[in-house]
Design a protein around this motif. Structure first.
Motif, short mmCIF file in Angstrom:
data_model
loop_
_atom_site.label_atom_id
_atom_site.label_comp_id
_atom_site.label_asym_id
_atom_site.label_seq_id
_atom_site.Cartn_x
_atom_site.Cartn_y
_atom_site.Cartn_z
N PHE A 211 0.86 -1.17 0.00
CA PHE A 211 0.00 0.00 0.00
C PHE A 211 0.90 1.23 0.00
N GLU A 212 0.51 2.23 -0.77
CA GLU A 212 1.27 3.46 -0.88
C GLU A 212 0.51 4.62 -0.26
N ASP A 213 1.25 5.62 0.16
CA ASP A 213 0.61 6.83 0.70
C ASP A 213 0.00 7.59 -0.47
N TRP A 214 -1.32 7.71 -0.46
CA TRP A 214 -2.01 8.43 -1.53
C TRP A 214 -2.51 9.79 -1.05
N GLY A 215 -2.42 10.02 0.24
CA GLY A 215 -2.84 11.32 0.73
C GLY A 215 -2.68 11.44 2.23
N THR A 216 -2.51 12.65 2.69
CA THR A 216 -2.46 12.94 4.12
C THR A 216 -3.39 14.10 4.39
N LEU A 217 -4.27 13.91 5.36
CA LEU A 217 -5.17 14.96 5.79
C LEU A 217 -4.69 15.37 7.18
N PRO A 218 -3.93 16.45 7.25
CA PRO A 218 -3.31 16.82 8.53
C PRO A 218 -4.32 17.38 9.53
N ASN A 219 -4.20 16.92 10.76
CA ASN A 219 -4.94 17.49 11.89
C ASN A 219 -6.45 17.63 11.65
N ILE A 220 -7.07 16.61 11.08
CA ILE A 220 -8.50 16.70 10.80
C ILE A 220 -9.37 16.08 11.89
N ALA A 221 -8.75 15.37 12.82
CA ALA A 221 -9.51 14.75 13.90
C ALA A 221 -9.02 15.30 15.23
N ILE A 222 -9.92 15.43 16.17
CA ILE A 222 -9.54 15.82 17.51
C ILE A 222 -9.92 14.69 18.46
N LEU A 223 -8.92 14.09 19.05
CA LEU A 223 -9.10 12.97 19.97
C LEU A 223 -8.55 13.38 21.33
N ASP A 224 -9.42 13.47 22.29
CA ASP A 224 -9.04 13.88 23.65
C ASP A 224 -8.27 15.20 23.63
N GLY A 225 -8.74 16.13 22.83
CA GLY A 225 -8.13 17.45 22.77
C GLY A 225 -6.89 17.55 21.92
N GLN A 226 -6.45 16.45 21.32
CA GLN A 226 -5.23 16.45 20.50
C GLN A 226 -5.61 16.28 19.03
N GLU A 227 -5.07 17.15 18.18
CA GLU A 227 -5.32 17.03 16.75
C GLU A 227 -4.53 15.86 16.18
N ARG A 228 -5.19 15.12 15.30
CA ARG A 228 -4.57 13.96 14.66
C ARG A 228 -4.81 14.00 13.16
N GLY A 229 -3.83 13.52 12.42
CA GLY A 229 -3.93 13.46 10.97
C GLY A 229 -4.40 12.08 10.52
N LEU A 230 -4.75 12.01 9.24
CA LEU A 230 -5.24 10.77 8.65
C LEU A 230 -4.49 10.51 7.36
N LYS A 231 -3.96 9.31 7.21
CA LYS A 231 -3.32 8.88 5.98
C LYS A 231 -4.32 8.08 5.16
N ILE A 232 -4.29 8.28 3.87
CA ILE A 232 -5.03 7.43 2.95
C ILE A 232 -3.99 6.59 2.24
N LEU A 233 -4.05 5.29 2.47
CA LEU A 233 -3.15 4.36 1.80
C LEU A 233 -3.95 3.62 0.74
N GLY A 234 -3.33 3.40 -0.40
CA GLY A 234 -4.02 2.73 -1.48
C GLY A 234 -3.18 1.66 -2.14
N LYS A 235 -3.90 0.71 -2.75
CA LYS A 235 -3.22 -0.37 -3.48
C LYS A 235 -4.13 -0.81 -4.62
N ARG A 236 -3.56 -0.81 -5.82
CA ARG A 236 -4.28 -1.37 -6.98
C ARG A 236 -4.15 -2.89 -6.91
N VAL A 237 -5.25 -3.57 -7.05
CA VAL A 237 -5.25 -5.03 -6.94
C VAL A 237 -5.84 -5.71 -8.17
N GLY A 238 -6.37 -4.95 -9.08
CA GLY A 238 -6.99 -5.57 -10.25
C GLY A 238 -6.70 -4.84 -11.51
#
Length: 167
Positions: A140-167
């Motif tokens: 799986f490769e890094d296809w995107g990063t959404l920085p600081n889009i979630a707040i968990l217990d007062g702390q901002e967290r980012g989200l990686k989108i990982l992708g893989k072509r399989v077909g």
């Protein structure tokens, strides 16, 4: 290593699926839910799965004890994205860190062609290094990063989108 059994989830499995899901909520590593969910709140999600197109598998050990589940969920809900799914793997607390994630992800990749899937996506918090490492180990490769889009217990967290072509 234990032989794993993958079977289509039935409505009777939903309570166990929710129990496993809720066991990971407090970790703040895997889901953006900050409170436990209910069986009723997951009913529509459950019904969006189907054995022939969007499987939701319960995973059992050789003794038929549920150790986890995996789902293939439609991405973005529009027809042009029909061959793209988000994959989610959840394990019972005592079954984590035993190598089952690697076995399960490998099984999923090997079996996606039966469902017309060409692209797998993983949405993984940037601080969830174990899951990032697992998915990357399967190409799986890094296809995107959404920085600081979630707040968990007062702390901002980012989200990686990982992708893989399989077909």
């Amino acid at each position: 290593m234990t032989q794993l059994i993958y079977r289509d989830a039935t409505p009777n499995d939903l309570e166990k699926i929710v129990e496993i899901y809720n066991s990971i909520v407090p970790s703040r590593m895997v889901t953006a839910d900050t409170e436990p969910v209910t069986v009723l709140s997951k009913q529509k999600w459950f019904e969006e799965h189907s054995p022939d197109k969007r499987p939701l598998w319960v995973i059992e050990d050789s003794g038929h004890q549920t150790i986890g589940w995996v789902s293939f969920q439609s991405f973005y809900g529009r027809p042009a994205y029909d061959a793209t799914v988000e994959i989610s793997i959840y394990l019972e607390t005592e079954q984590r860190r035993k190598g089952f994630g690697k076995i399960i992800l490998g099984y999923c990749i090997q079996n996606v062609d039966r469902f017309g899937i060409k692209t797998l996506l993983g949405f993984i918090f940037t601080h969830n290094e174990p899951s990032l490492k697992l998915f990357r180990s399967f190409g799986f490769e890094d296809w995107g990063t959404l920085p600081n889009i979630a707040i968990l217990d007062g702390q901002e967290r980012g989200l990686k989108i990982l992708g893989k072509r399989v077909g």
